[in-house]
Design a protein around this motif. Sequence first.
Motif, PDB file in Angstrom:
ATOM      1  N   THR A  96     -12.103  -3.357  10.010  1.00  0.00           N
ATOM      2  CA  THR A  96     -11.628  -3.143   8.640  1.00  0.00           C
ATOM      3  C   THR A  96     -11.062  -4.427   8.046  1.00  0.00           C
ATOM      4  O   THR A  96     -10.500  -4.415   6.966  1.00  0.00           O
ATOM      5  N   CYS A 101      -6.229  -3.010  14.803  1.00  0.00           N
ATOM      6  CA  CYS A 101      -6.766  -1.688  14.477  1.00  0.00           C
ATOM      7  C   CYS A 101      -5.649  -0.655  14.334  1.00  0.00           C
ATOM      8  O   CYS A 101      -5.862   0.421  13.794  1.00  0.00           O
ATOM      9  N   PRO A 117      -5.956  -5.521   4.648  1.00  0.00           N
ATOM     10  CA  PRO A 117      -7.088  -6.353   5.067  1.00  0.00           C
ATOM     11  C   PRO A 117      -6.845  -7.817   4.718  1.00  0.00           C
ATOM     12  O   PRO A 117      -6.241  -8.127   3.688  1.00  0.00           O
TER      13      PRO A 117
END
Length: 120
Positions: A96, A101, A117
């Motif tokens: 992502t 994660c 992000p």
Amino acid sequence: MGFDPLTLKYDVNGLIPAIAQDEDSGEVLMMAWMNANAVLRTLQSGRVTYWSRSRQAFWVKGETSGHVQELVDFRVDCDRDCLLLRVRQTGPACHTNRRSCFYTALRDGGEVEILTPETG
């Protein structure tokens, strides 16, 4: 005496969970699966190699994204059924585009994204 990856305890699918941890910060970056051949490839190359359950293929972390994991230290837990990979991470570890994660936290009964992000 050399290390034999067959001495590890794999699940019924021949897989073992591997947790990637940043060597410098100690941050847990991700969890993925390895089989005995992925363990061997990782130890031989120094580039972390996982087994992709969805693709049924080896997955060298960063091979397509450039977000590589260089193995610094390889550890086996006391039950020999889980691995800790201390790595030097280049770029974000998560698909992502986040550093880790594990970017969703439970706060006050709800889910909160605690990492955004990376851009650029």
